[in-house]
Write a protein that holds these residues in place. Structure first.
Motif, PDB file in Angstrom:
ATOM      1  N   LEU A  37       0.809  -1.205   0.000  1.00  0.00           N
ATOM      2  CA  LEU A  37       0.000   0.000   0.000  1.00  0.00           C
ATOM      3  C   LEU A  37       0.853   1.270   0.000  1.00  0.00           C
ATOM      4  CD1 LEU A  37      -2.985   0.844   0.076  1.00  0.00           C
ATOM      5  CD2 LEU A  37      -2.838   0.837   2.572  1.00  0.00           C
ATOM      6  N   ILE A  38       2.009   1.218   0.662  1.00  0.00           N
ATOM      7  CA  ILE A  38       2.831   2.434   0.772  1.00  0.00           C
ATOM      8  C   ILE A  38       4.141   2.332  -0.005  1.00  0.00           C
ATOM      9  CG2 ILE A  38       1.843   3.018   3.014  1.00  0.00           C
ATOM     10  CD1 ILE A  38       4.428   1.996   4.297  1.00  0.00           C
ATOM     11  N   ARG A  39       4.308   1.289  -0.777  1.00  0.00           N
ATOM     12  CA  ARG A  39       5.553   1.100  -1.535  1.00  0.00           C
ATOM     13  C   ARG A  39       5.787   2.292  -2.466  1.00  0.00           C
ATOM     14  NH1 ARG A  39       5.433  -4.282  -4.583  1.00  0.00           N
ATOM     15  NH2 ARG A  39       5.504  -5.048  -2.417  1.00  0.00           N
ATOM     16  N   GLY A  40       6.989   2.849  -2.397  1.00  0.00           N
ATOM     17  CA  GLY A  40       7.349   3.962  -3.266  1.00  0.00           C
ATOM     18  C   GLY A  40       6.827   5.313  -2.834  1.00  0.00           C
ATOM     19  N   VAL A  41       6.113   5.363  -1.701  1.00  0.00           N
ATOM     20  CA  VAL A  41       5.561   6.622  -1.216  1.00  0.00           C
ATOM     21  C   VAL A  41       6.593   7.329  -0.351  1.00  0.00           C
ATOM     22  CG1 VAL A  41       3.745   7.676   0.189  1.00  0.00           C
ATOM     23  CG2 VAL A  41       3.223   5.697  -1.258  1.00  0.00           C
ATOM     24  N   GLN A  42       6.687   8.626  -0.490  1.00  0.00           N
ATOM     25  CA  GLN A  42       7.610   9.394   0.335  1.00  0.00           C
ATOM     26  C   GLN A  42       7.300   9.176   1.804  1.00  0.00           C
ATOM     27  OE1 GLN A  42       7.693  13.552  -0.570  1.00  0.00           O
ATOM     28  NE2 GLN A  42       9.140  14.053   1.033  1.00  0.00           N
ATOM     29  N   GLN A  43       8.344   9.021   2.614  1.00  0.00           N
ATOM     30  CA  GLN A  43       8.160   8.722   4.026  1.00  0.00           C
ATOM     31  C   GLN A  43       7.462   9.862   4.751  1.00  0.00           C
ATOM     32  OE1 GLN A  43       9.130   5.617   5.453  1.00  0.00           O
ATOM     33  NE2 GLN A  43       9.161   5.282   3.255  1.00  0.00           N
ATOM     34  N   SER A  44       6.752   9.520   5.820  1.00  0.00           N
ATOM     35  CA  SER A  44       6.171  10.528   6.680  1.00  0.00           C
ATOM     36  C   SER A  44       7.283  11.313   7.365  1.00  0.00           C
ATOM     37  CB  SER A  44       5.290   9.865   7.743  1.00  0.00           C
ATOM     38  OG  SER A  44       4.938  10.770   8.760  1.00  0.00           O
ATOM     39  N   VAL A  45       6.964  12.536   7.764  1.00  0.00           N
ATOM     40  CA  VAL A  45       7.947  13.339   8.497  1.00  0.00           C
ATOM     41  C   VAL A  45       8.177  12.782   9.901  1.00  0.00           C
ATOM     42  CG1 VAL A  45       7.418  15.436   7.221  1.00  0.00           C
ATOM     43  CG2 VAL A  45       6.163  14.934   9.333  1.00  0.00           C
ATOM     44  N   PHE A  46       7.333  11.841  10.326  1.00  0.00           N
ATOM     45  CA  PHE A  46       7.456  11.269  11.663  1.00  0.00           C
ATOM     46  C   PHE A  46       8.070   9.879  11.575  1.00  0.00           C
ATOM     47  CE2 PHE A  46       3.564  13.927  11.730  1.00  0.00           C
ATOM     48  CZ  PHE A  46       4.087  14.962  12.484  1.00  0.00           C
ATOM     49  N   ALA A  47       9.262   9.729  12.123  1.00  0.00           N
ATOM     50  CA  ALA A  47       9.915   8.418  12.149  1.00  0.00           C
ATOM     51  C   ALA A  47       9.290   7.578  13.255  1.00  0.00           C
ATOM     52  CB  ALA A  47      11.411   8.579  12.385  1.00  0.00           C
ATOM     53  N   SER A  48       9.247   6.275  13.057  1.00  0.00           N
ATOM     54  CA  SER A  48       8.674   5.371  14.049  1.00  0.00           C
ATOM     55  C   SER A  48       9.782   4.578  14.734  1.00  0.00           C
ATOM     56  CB  SER A  48       7.676   4.416  13.382  1.00  0.00           C
ATOM     57  OG  SER A  48       7.143   3.525  14.329  1.00  0.00           O
ATOM     58  N   ASP A  49       9.930   4.779  16.033  1.00  0.00           N
ATOM     59  CA  ASP A  49      10.919   4.024  16.794  1.00  0.00           C
ATOM     60  C   ASP A  49      10.333   2.675  17.192  1.00  0.00           C
ATOM     61  OD1 ASP A  49       9.377   4.488  19.315  1.00  0.00           O
ATOM     62  OD2 ASP A  49       9.964   6.550  18.888  1.00  0.00           O
ATOM     63  N   ARG A  50      11.161   1.814  17.772  1.00  0.00           N
ATOM     64  CA  ARG A  50      10.733   0.454  18.084  1.00  0.00           C
ATOM     65  C   ARG A  50       9.564   0.403  19.071  1.00  0.00           C
ATOM     66  NH1 ARG A  50      12.381  -3.596  21.880  1.00  0.00           N
ATOM     67  NH2 ARG A  50      12.056  -5.708  21.065  1.00  0.00           N
TER      68      ARG A  50
END
Length: 274
Positions: A37-50
């Motif tokens: 669903l999100i392949r090739g989409v620019q990443q969100s400005v919010f990184a997800s930590d573990r």
């Protein structure tokens, strides 16, 4: 929200679920569609930590387990409020279950385009319901799209409440409370910080979100929320911390309750049943 642009937090949540499939080997939630669903989409400005990645997986798994239990008891409707890039309706195997995906029109339109691009078919049992929670009538939107208000349902409401005003959040809970028994709602919320260190961490997160146009507006204490839910008519309330929830699903993967990460201290999840 902008037309043709998804919510950045919805995109971050999807990215976290996709990363969970690889980095955690889907230990908590098996979602074979989200990466497509999100392949090739620019990443969100919010990184997800573990810690947050595991919590996002655990809260989705918890909600889906609640839906499975309700389905076994005869409930045939699930309403996903603020569905974002959720994929439950495309991968569950519950016979006769109708899924209503409710979200902001801009995020929903973007998602439907992504589904088409990814070659993911929309099942007949999935209905998209565009709603702006702050301005639109949830009642009219759902019933206009086939929701049966005379039958019980499970309402899944993840990653949304804290972005709404208190009035909007309570209005939605009032609507859910007006549905036939044994309707239930599963949602997460934020509690106020109890220490200076936690308060500073929570404020930094809130500032980053506000700068991106997705500000937090609502916090609850567990006792106050339970009181308000009981006033609305909910008779069974299960309220768990994010750390407890993750640990309940992760086996040997985590022991967060023994050393709660700052990222999870404010987050809790509720299952409230009529």
């Amino acid at each position: 929200m902008e037309e043709g642009v998804p919510s950045q937090t919805a995109l971050a949540t999807a990215r976290a679920r996709a990363d969970h499939q690889v980095l955690d080997r889907a230990a908590i939630l098996d979602d074979p569609f989200v990466e497509r669903l999100i392949r090739g989409v620019q990443q969100s400005v919010f990184a997800s930590d573990r810690p947050r990645r595991l919590f996002f997986a655990a809260r989705a798994r918890f909600a889906e387990d609640c839906v499975a239990t309700a389905h076994d008891a005869g409930v045939r409707q699930v309403v996903i409020l603020g569905a974002g890039l959720d994929t439950f309706g495309f991968r569950h195997s519950h016979r006769g279950l109708q899924t209503f995906e409710v979200d902001h029109p801009a995020t929903q339109a973007w998602k439907r385009g992504r589904l088409m691009d990814a070659g993911i078919d929309v099942p007949a049992a999935v209905t998209f319901v565009p709603v702006d929670f702050e301005t639109d009538s949830l009642t009219r939107a759902l019933e206009h799209n086939g929701f049966r208000s005379t039958e019980p349902a499970v309402f899944v409401w993840l990653g949304v409440v804290f972005y709404l005003t208190p009035d909007a959040a309570l209005s939605t809970l009032e609507y859910v409370a007006g549905q036939p028994h044994p309707t239930e709602v599963v949602f997460d919320y934020l509690q106020p910080a109890h220490t200076d260190e936690s308060r500073e961490h929570l404020q930094a997160r809130a500032d980053r979100l506000a700068a991106a146009g997705e500000a937090w507006h609502t916090y609850f204490t567990p006792d106050d929320l339970a009181r308000q839910l009981r006033v609305l008519g909910f008779t069974h309330i299960e309220d768990r911390s994010a750390a407890e929830l993750v640990d309940s699903y992760s086996g040997e993967l985590t022991r967060f309750v023994n050393d709660i990460p700052d990222q999870l201290r404010a987050s809790r999840i509720v299952r409230a049943q009529l």
